[in-house]
Write a protein that holds these residues in place. Structure first.
Motif, PDB file in Angstrom:
ATOM      1  N   ILE A 140       0.835  -1.196   0.000  1.00 43.92           N
ATOM      2  CA  ILE A 140       0.000   0.000   0.000  1.00 43.92           C
ATOM      3  C   ILE A 140       0.872   1.249   0.000  1.00 43.92           C
ATOM      4  O   ILE A 140       1.668   1.477   0.918  1.00 43.92           O
ATOM      5  CB  ILE A 140      -0.935   0.026   1.230  1.00 43.92           C
ATOM      6  N   GLY A 141       0.737   2.067  -1.036  1.00 39.40           N
ATOM      7  CA  GLY A 141       1.548   3.280  -1.181  1.00 39.40           C
ATOM      8  C   GLY A 141       0.998   4.434  -0.362  1.00 39.40           C
ATOM      9  O   GLY A 141       0.346   5.328  -0.892  1.00 39.40           O
ATOM     10  N   VAL A 142       1.276   4.432   0.935  1.00 47.40           N
ATOM     11  CA  VAL A 142       0.762   5.478   1.834  1.00 47.40           C
ATOM     12  C   VAL A 142       1.611   6.744   1.717  1.00 47.40           C
ATOM     13  O   VAL A 142       1.100   7.849   1.572  1.00 47.40           O
ATOM     14  CB  VAL A 142       0.737   4.970   3.290  1.00 47.40           C
ATOM     15  N   GLN A 143       2.922   6.609   1.833  1.00 43.84           N
ATOM     16  CA  GLN A 143       3.944   7.675   1.764  1.00 43.84           C
ATOM     17  C   GLN A 143       3.934   8.593   2.974  1.00 43.84           C
ATOM     18  O   GLN A 143       4.987   8.945   3.480  1.00 43.84           O
ATOM     19  CB  GLN A 143       3.830   8.488   0.467  1.00 43.84           C
ATOM     20  N   SER A 144       2.774   9.019   3.449  1.00 41.08           N
ATOM     21  CA  SER A 144       2.686   9.826   4.666  1.00 41.08           C
ATOM     22  C   SER A 144       1.249   9.785   5.170  1.00 41.08           C
ATOM     23  O   SER A 144       0.319   9.546   4.398  1.00 41.08           O
ATOM     24  CB  SER A 144       3.107  11.280   4.403  1.00 41.08           C
ATOM     25  N   PHE A 145       1.099  10.026   6.495  1.00 38.33           N
ATOM     26  CA  PHE A 145      -0.239  10.146   7.070  1.00 38.33           C
ATOM     27  C   PHE A 145      -0.610  11.608   7.318  1.00 38.33           C
ATOM     28  O   PHE A 145      -1.641  11.898   7.922  1.00 38.33           O
ATOM     29  CB  PHE A 145      -0.319   9.363   8.388  1.00 38.33           C
ATOM     30  N   ASP A 146       0.236  12.515   6.858  1.00 32.07           N
ATOM     31  CA  ASP A 146       0.024  13.949   7.036  1.00 32.07           C
ATOM     32  C   ASP A 146      -0.604  14.496   5.753  1.00 32.07           C
ATOM     33  O   ASP A 146       0.011  14.462   4.685  1.00 32.07           O
ATOM     34  CB  ASP A 146       1.373  14.617   7.327  1.00 32.07           C
ATOM     35  N   HIS A 157      -4.700  10.640  -2.194  1.00 33.13           N
ATOM     36  CA  HIS A 157      -5.459  10.121  -1.060  1.00 33.13           C
ATOM     37  C   HIS A 157      -5.219  10.977   0.184  1.00 33.13           C
ATOM     38  O   HIS A 157      -4.317  11.822   0.222  1.00 33.13           O
ATOM     39  CB  HIS A 157      -5.086   8.665  -0.778  1.00 33.13           C
ATOM     40  N   SER A 158      -6.007  10.714   1.202  1.00 30.90           N
ATOM     41  CA  SER A 158      -5.897  11.419   2.471  1.00 30.90           C
ATOM     42  C   SER A 158      -5.454  10.445   3.567  1.00 30.90           C
ATOM     43  O   SER A 158      -5.395   9.225   3.361  1.00 30.90           O
ATOM     44  CB  SER A 158      -7.251  12.013   2.861  1.00 30.90           C
ATOM     45  N   ARG A 159      -5.171  11.008   4.732  1.00 28.34           N
ATOM     46  CA  ARG A 159      -4.814  10.184   5.897  1.00 28.34           C
ATOM     47  C   ARG A 159      -5.913   9.174   6.194  1.00 28.34           C
ATOM     48  O   ARG A 159      -5.638   7.986   6.424  1.00 28.34           O
ATOM     49  CB  ARG A 159      -4.595  11.106   7.097  1.00 28.34           C
ATOM     50  N   ASP A 160      -7.166   9.630   6.203  1.00 27.57           N
ATOM     51  CA  ASP A 160      -8.268   8.730   6.544  1.00 27.57           C
ATOM     52  C   ASP A 160      -8.425   7.617   5.518  1.00 27.57           C
ATOM     53  O   ASP A 160      -8.730   6.468   5.871  1.00 27.57           O
ATOM     54  CB  ASP A 160      -9.576   9.516   6.671  1.00 27.57           C
ATOM     55  N   GLN A 161      -8.220   7.930   4.240  1.00 30.79           N
ATOM     56  CA  GLN A 161      -8.292   6.893   3.205  1.00 30.79           C
ATOM     57  C   GLN A 161      -7.177   5.868   3.386  1.00 30.79           C
ATOM     58  O   GLN A 161      -7.384   4.670   3.179  1.00 30.79           O
ATOM     59  CB  GLN A 161      -8.213   7.526   1.815  1.00 30.79           C
ATOM     60  N   ALA A 162      -6.003   6.336   3.763  1.00 29.81           N
ATOM     61  CA  ALA A 162      -4.887   5.418   3.985  1.00 29.81           C
ATOM     62  C   ALA A 162      -5.196   4.464   5.132  1.00 29.81           C
ATOM     63  O   ALA A 162      -4.964   3.254   5.038  1.00 29.81           O
ATOM     64  CB  ALA A 162      -3.608   6.207   4.265  1.00 29.81           C
ATOM     65  N   LEU A 163      -5.713   4.992   6.221  1.00 29.78           N
ATOM     66  CA  LEU A 163      -6.034   4.154   7.375  1.00 29.78           C
ATOM     67  C   LEU A 163      -7.135   3.149   7.038  1.00 29.78           C
ATOM     68  O   LEU A 163      -7.090   1.992   7.474  1.00 29.78           O
ATOM     69  CB  LEU A 163      -6.442   5.028   8.561  1.00 29.78           C
ATOM     70  N   LEU A 192       8.013  13.297  11.482  1.00 28.88           N
ATOM     71  CA  LEU A 192       8.376  11.909  11.187  1.00 28.88           C
ATOM     72  C   LEU A 192       7.916  10.985  12.311  1.00 28.88           C
ATOM     73  O   LEU A 192       7.367   9.909  12.050  1.00 28.88           O
ATOM     74  CB  LEU A 192       9.882  11.790  10.987  1.00 28.88           C
ATOM     75  N   HIS A 193       8.127  11.404  13.553  1.00 27.46           N
ATOM     76  CA  HIS A 193       7.667  10.600  14.682  1.00 27.46           C
ATOM     77  C   HIS A 193       6.146  10.379  14.605  1.00 27.46           C
ATOM     78  O   HIS A 193       5.660   9.273  14.875  1.00 27.46           O
ATOM     79  CB  HIS A 193       8.031  11.269  16.002  1.00 27.46           C
ATOM     80  N   ALA A 194       5.424  11.407  14.220  1.00 27.34           N
ATOM     81  CA  ALA A 194       3.969  11.282  14.112  1.00 27.34           C
ATOM     82  C   ALA A 194       3.581  10.272  13.031  1.00 27.34           C
ATOM     83  O   ALA A 194       2.663   9.455  13.213  1.00 27.34           O
ATOM     84  CB  ALA A 194       3.338  12.644  13.825  1.00 27.34           C
ATOM     85  N   ASP A 195       4.274  10.323  11.881  1.00 27.81           N
ATOM     86  CA  ASP A 195       4.020   9.341  10.827  1.00 27.81           C
ATOM     87  C   ASP A 195       4.311   7.925  11.309  1.00 27.81           C
ATOM     88  O   ASP A 195       3.542   6.990  11.055  1.00 27.81           O
ATOM     89  CB  ASP A 195       4.868   9.659   9.596  1.00 27.81           C
TER      90      ASP A 195
END
Length: 398
Positions: A140-146, A157-163, A192-195
Motif C-alpha cells: 500500500i503506497g501510503v507515503q505519509s499520514f500527514d 489520497h488522504s490520511r483517513d483513506q490510507a487508514l 516523522l515521529h507522528a508518521d
C-alpha cells in the motif's frame, strides 16, 4: 580428465520471478520516475476503461507467450504486479491476468503474489476481491499520514483513506506492506515521529521506508520543492526510523525494508540476491540467465506502442548481454543492499566468476570499515549501510 568451466558460464540457474507492469495512474506524482501514465479517458473520466483494460491484458498474454521459450520448464516463485497504480485494474481483470499466468507458467504452489495498491483507488470490498483473484500480498503506497505532506507529494489520497485501506488489507491478507517516505518538504523530526506513530500502530508485517530523492526527468528533479530537510537532518531521520522500527519488532533486512519474522518480501529478495526475473508490460525490464550468458531485456515503454508490438509478438524493444566485466558491480549493487550481505558461493554461482574477481574491492571496502566478512560471506557494516553508494562504487570497473 579435468574439464575447465569457461569463465562466465553458470553452473546453475537462479530462482525466477515474474514482474507485471500496469502503467496507468490517476495522477503522476512529481517525484515519480517510474514508467507511469495518467489515465486520460474521453470526457476527462479518471477511470481505466474496460476496453483499454481488456486490450492491455491481451497484450500481456501475448507478451508472456512470446517469452515462454526463454524460460521453458523453469518454476516461478513470485509474481509482483506493479505500476503505475495496479489497483486501477478491476478485480476481474487481475483474476484474468493471474489465470493467464497460471495457464502458461509452472507457478509454485506457495508463490508470493503481490499487488501494489493506492489508497486513493480504495473501495470497500475491492481488496477482498483481489484476494479472491489470487493476490496474497498487498503493498500500500501510503507515503505519509500527514494530509499537507500528501498534498505536497501530489498524492490523491488522504490520511483517513490510507487508514481505511490498511484496515481492509489487514482483514483480507495475512501479509501486507506499507510504503512510507521521509525527508519530505517541510518535514521535521516531530512530523516523522507522528508518521511512524500511526504506521507502527497498524502493526504492519512489513514496512518500506524510502528517502525522498530528486530523480532526473521528474517534476521535482527540475523544480525541487521548498523546505527539503538538509543532509544532517535526513541522517537523523534515518536514525529515528531504524530505532523506532527495531523497538516495534520490525527487523531491518534491506536498506529500506523492515519486516516481522516470516514476512520478508520474497520477490524483492530475489532481485537483491541477483535472481532472475521476467518482466512483462510497458517498459518492464527482465534479467534472464542461461548456462552460457546473462541477458537484460526492456519492453516498449509507451503503453499504446507496447500493446501494438506485443500483440505482434514484438514486445521486447531491446536485449543486451551482461558483459563479464559488468557482473561484479551488478551483483554488488543488489546484494550489498541486504543487511546479511551475500554468500561467496552465491556470487560465483550467479555471476559465473571466481571470488578472485572481487578480492581487491572486498579488501578495500573492509579496510575502509564499510564491509565485514568471514570465510563464507560478506556484509555491509553499519557505516557501509549509511554510505551504501560509496561501498557499491568500489566494485565499479573503471
Amino acid at each position: 580428465m579435468i574439464t575447465l568451466q569457461r569463465p562466465g558460464a553458470l553452473s546453475a540457474l537462479p530462482p525466477l520471478s515474474l514482474y507485471v507492469h500496469l502503467p496507468w495512474c490517476l495522477r503522476k506524482c512529481p517525484y515519480c520516475d517510474f514508467n507511469s501514465h495518467e489515465v486520460r479517458e474521453p470526457g476527462g473520466a479518471a477511470v481505466l476503461s474496460p476496453d483499454i483494460e481488456t486490450r492491455y491484458l491481451d497484450a500481456l498474454r501475448a507478451d508472456l507467450e512470446s517469452a515462454l521459450p526463454l524460460i521453458w520448464g523453469r518454476r516461478v516463485h513470485s509474481v509482483f504486479i506493479g505500476g503505475g497504480t495496479p489497483s486501477l485494474f478491476s478485480p476481474a481483470g487481475i483474476d484474468r491476468l493471474l489465470a493467464d499466468v497460471r495457464a502458461r507458467l509452472p507457478l509454485d504452489a506457495q508463490a508470493e503474489i503481490t499487488l501494489e495498491a493506492n489508497p486513493g483507488t480504495f473501495e470497500k470490498d475491492r481488496f477482498r476481491a483481489f484476494r479472491a483473484a489470487g493476490v496474497n500480498r498487498l503493498s500500500i503506497g501510503v507515503q505519509s499520514f500527514d494530509d499537507a505532506k500528501l498534498q505536497a507529494l501530489g498524492r490523491i489520497h488522504s490520511r483517513d483513506q490510507a487508514l481505511a485501506a490498511i484496515d481492509e488489507a489487514r482483514a483480507c491478507f495475512d501479509t501486507f506492506n506499507i510504503d512510507l517516505m521521509y525527508a519530505l518538504p517541510g518535514q521535521t523530526l516531530a512530523d516523522l515521529h507522528a508518521d511512524l506513530d500511526l504506521a507502527l500502530a497498524q502493526q504492519p508485517p512489513h514496512l518500506s521506508l524510502y528517502h525522498l530523492t530528486m530523480e532526473p526527468n521528474t517534476v521535482f528533479g527540475s523544480r525541487p520543492p521548498e523546505g527539503l530537510p538538509d543532509d544532517d537532518t535526513a541522517f537523523d531521520m534515518l536514525d529515528v526510523v531504524t530505532e523506532r522500527t527495531a523497538q516495534a519488532g520490525l527487523q531491518r533486512y534491506e536498506v529500506s525494508a523492515y519486516a516481522r519474522p516470516g514476512h520478508r518480501c520474497w520477490h524483492n529478495l530475489n532481485y537483491w540476491q541477483y535472481g532472475d526475473y521476467l518482466g512483462i508490460g510497458a517498459g518492464a525490464h527482465s534479467k534472464l540467465s542461461f548456462p552460457d550468458r546473462i541477458v537484460r531485456q526492456v519492453r516498449w515503454r509507451e503503453p499504446g506502442t507496447y500493446m501494438d508490438k506485443a500483440t505482434q509478438g514484438q514486445a521486447c524493444s531491446n536485449e543486451t548481454p551482461v558483459a563479464l566485466a559488468d557482473r561484479p558491480f551488478e551483483f554488488m549493487m543488489n546484494a550489498l543492499r541486504l543487511k546479511d550481505g551475500f554468500e561467496f558461493d552465491r556470487y560465483t554461482e550467479r555471476t559465473g566468476l571466481t571470488l578472485a574477481s572481487i578480492q581487491g574491492p572486498l579488501a578495500e571496502a573492509e579496510a575502509k570499515g564499510l564491509l565485514a566478512r568471514d570465510l563464507t560471506r560478506a556484509w555491509p557494516t553499519a557505516r557501509g549501510f549509511d554510505f551504501l553508494s560509496d561501498l557499491q562504487g568500489l566494485f565499479l570497473k573503471d
